[in-house]
Scaffold this active site. Structure first.
Site, short mmCIF file in Angstrom:
data_model
loop_
_atom_site.label_atom_id
_atom_site.label_comp_id
_atom_site.label_asym_id
_atom_site.label_seq_id
_atom_site.Cartn_x
_atom_site.Cartn_y
_atom_site.Cartn_z
N GLU A 50 0.83 -1.21 0.00
CA GLU A 50 0.00 0.00 0.00
C GLU A 50 0.86 1.26 0.00
OE1 GLU A 50 -3.05 0.45 -0.70
OE2 GLU A 50 -3.63 -1.64 -0.74
N TYR A 129 -6.84 7.01 3.70
CA TYR A 129 -6.86 5.92 2.71
C TYR A 129 -6.02 4.73 3.21
CZ TYR A 129 -6.01 2.94 -1.17
OH TYR A 129 -5.91 1.81 -1.94
N ASP A 147 -10.13 5.66 -2.88
CA ASP A 147 -9.15 6.35 -3.73
C ASP A 147 -9.86 6.82 -5.01
OD1 ASP A 147 -9.58 4.09 -5.21
OD2 ASP A 147 -7.48 3.52 -5.40
N CYS A 194 -14.68 -0.49 -14.64
CA CYS A 194 -15.26 0.86 -14.52
C CYS A 194 -14.13 1.88 -14.68
CB CYS A 194 -15.96 1.01 -13.16
SG CYS A 194 -17.04 2.46 -13.13
N CYS A 201 -19.34 -1.57 -19.18
CA CYS A 201 -20.54 -1.81 -18.37
C CYS A 201 -21.15 -3.19 -18.63
CB CYS A 201 -21.57 -0.72 -18.62
SG CYS A 201 -20.96 0.92 -18.16
N CYS A 204 -19.81 -5.64 -16.23
CA CYS A 204 -19.75 -5.17 -14.84
C CYS A 204 -20.75 -5.92 -13.95
CB CYS A 204 -20.03 -3.68 -14.79
SG CYS A 204 -20.00 -3.04 -13.11
FE1 SF4 Z 1 -19.13 1.50 -13.81
FE2 SF4 Z 1 -20.40 -0.81 -13.75
FE3 SF4 Z 1 -21.79 1.42 -13.54
FE4 SF4 Z 1 -20.68 0.77 -15.87
S1 SF4 Z 1 -22.28 -0.36 -14.82
S2 SF4 Z 1 -20.62 2.77 -14.88
S3 SF4 Z 1 -18.80 -0.22 -15.21
S4 SF4 Z 1 -20.29 0.67 -12.08
#
Ligand code: SF4
Length: 331
Positions: A50, A129, A147, A194, A201, A204
């Site tokens: 870290e 953090y 972060d 992301c 997405c 995700c």
């Molecule tokens: Fe980010 Fe997932 Fe939302 Fe897309 S769906 S903006 S990758 S959190």
């Protein structure tokens, strides 16, 4: 300011975390400081990594981390090393203050592990953090390690741009079990899915819970910040070389280019370009650009802070990247 409540229901929140953890178990990065999700992380490895990862990419840190751990396998070994040795091992990673803080923390952590948040925050180099990252990964502390990557995810997830709101929303997202895995899963999600530009997405695990995705507004979160223009500063560097040796000084204090690091003598930094100043070396720090005129034609005016170092022994000395550029400059 009224702090907003988490806009996900408790059930949605739990389902989002389960989806995230499942994704992490299948797609989480394998990193030399990281334990398998079913195992306990090594406290020393977590602390060293870290410190190294602040302002530095994972791919840069990996070889440094491996060499560091091989040389000093635990807090005791590190606490018994000299600061010069630690700085030398850190050479090339930059932000040398981190190395000094790590070394100072090792002297405390070899004997005892803090038990309260206050004690953690009192350790050298442990800001909010670091406390959250180390506390959650090594001890499952219920803290979110917010972060830049995590801020971006939560900004999109909750359609929120205000920093204080984000912190509260992110903390409310965290449940009390597997907090280290959740933080690490979010770190991986921010690094590979992301991402700042063109988030993936479709891949995700949080897609169904992400307000900006559901409302086709991902491009608006987080709001773009206008980056301030970095000023330029000027400095003279004195490169005195004689019979295979060069004059270096140990720069004491806490500031930039200091903290026990070696380097050629420098003038003070100037905001205006002096007349006849020739730019031999350019270097960029976090907050400004530095242009360097390297002076090689004057005899050294030796003082007690200066020392002659053989050019073929320079690799044994902790030299910041700027100093390496100045010494390599041929003009
Ligand atoms: Fe980010 Fe997932 Fe939302 Fe897309 S769906 S903006 S990758 S959190």
């Amino acid at each position: 300011m009224t702090i907003k409540v988490n806009i996900l229901t408790i059930q949605e929140n739990l389902a989002a975390q389960q989806a995230l953890l499942k994704w992490y178990e299948q797609h989480g990065r394998v990193l030399p400081w990281r334990a398998h999700y079913s195992q306990k992380a090594d406290f020393y490895h977590v602390v060293v990594s870290e410190f190294m990862l602040q302002q530095t990419t994972v791919s840069t840190v990996i070889p440094y981390f491996k060499k560091f751990i091989e040389k000093w396998p635990d807090f005791k070994a590190l606490s018994e090393a000299s600061l010069d040795d630690v700085l030398q091992q850190w050479q090339g990673l930059g932000y040398y203050r981190r190395a000094r803080f790590l070394w100072q923390s090792a002297k405390i952590l070899k004997n005892s592990i803090p038990t309260s948040l206050r004690e953690w925050q009192g350790l050298p180099g442990f800001g909010p953090y670091m406390v959250a990252a180390v506390g959650s990964i090594a001890f499952e502390a219920p803290l979110i390690a917010l972060d830049g990557n995590l801020k971006r995810i939560f900004s999109r997830l909750f359609k929120e741009n205000d920093e204080k709101q984000l912190r509260a929303l992110a903390q409310s997202y965290l449940h009390e079990s597997r907090t280290g895995d959740i933080n690490q899963a979010l770190m991986d999600l921010g690094s590979g899915v992301c991402t700042p530009k063109a988030p993936k997405c479709f891949d995700c695990p949080l897609q169904h819970f992400c307000k900006s995705y559901q409302e086709k507004g991902v491009a608006f979160y987080p709001a773009k910040k206008i980056k301030p223009v970095k000023p330029t500063r000027y400095v003279y560097a004195y490169k005195w070389v004689l019979e295979g040796k060069i004059v270096l000084e140990k720069r004491e204090g806490q500031g930039l280019l200091q903290g026990g690091l070696m380097g050629v003598p420098l003038s003070g930094f100037m905001d205006q370009k002096p007349e006849n100043f020739i730019i031999h070396v350019k270097h960029t720090f976090t907050h400004f650009h530095l242009y360097v005129h390297v002076c090689v034609d004057k005899q050294p005016l030796m003082n007690s802070a200066y020392t002659w170092v053989a050019l073929n022994k320079l690799e044994d000395v902790a030299l910041p990247v700027l100093m390496q550029k100045i010494i390599k400059n041929k003009d």
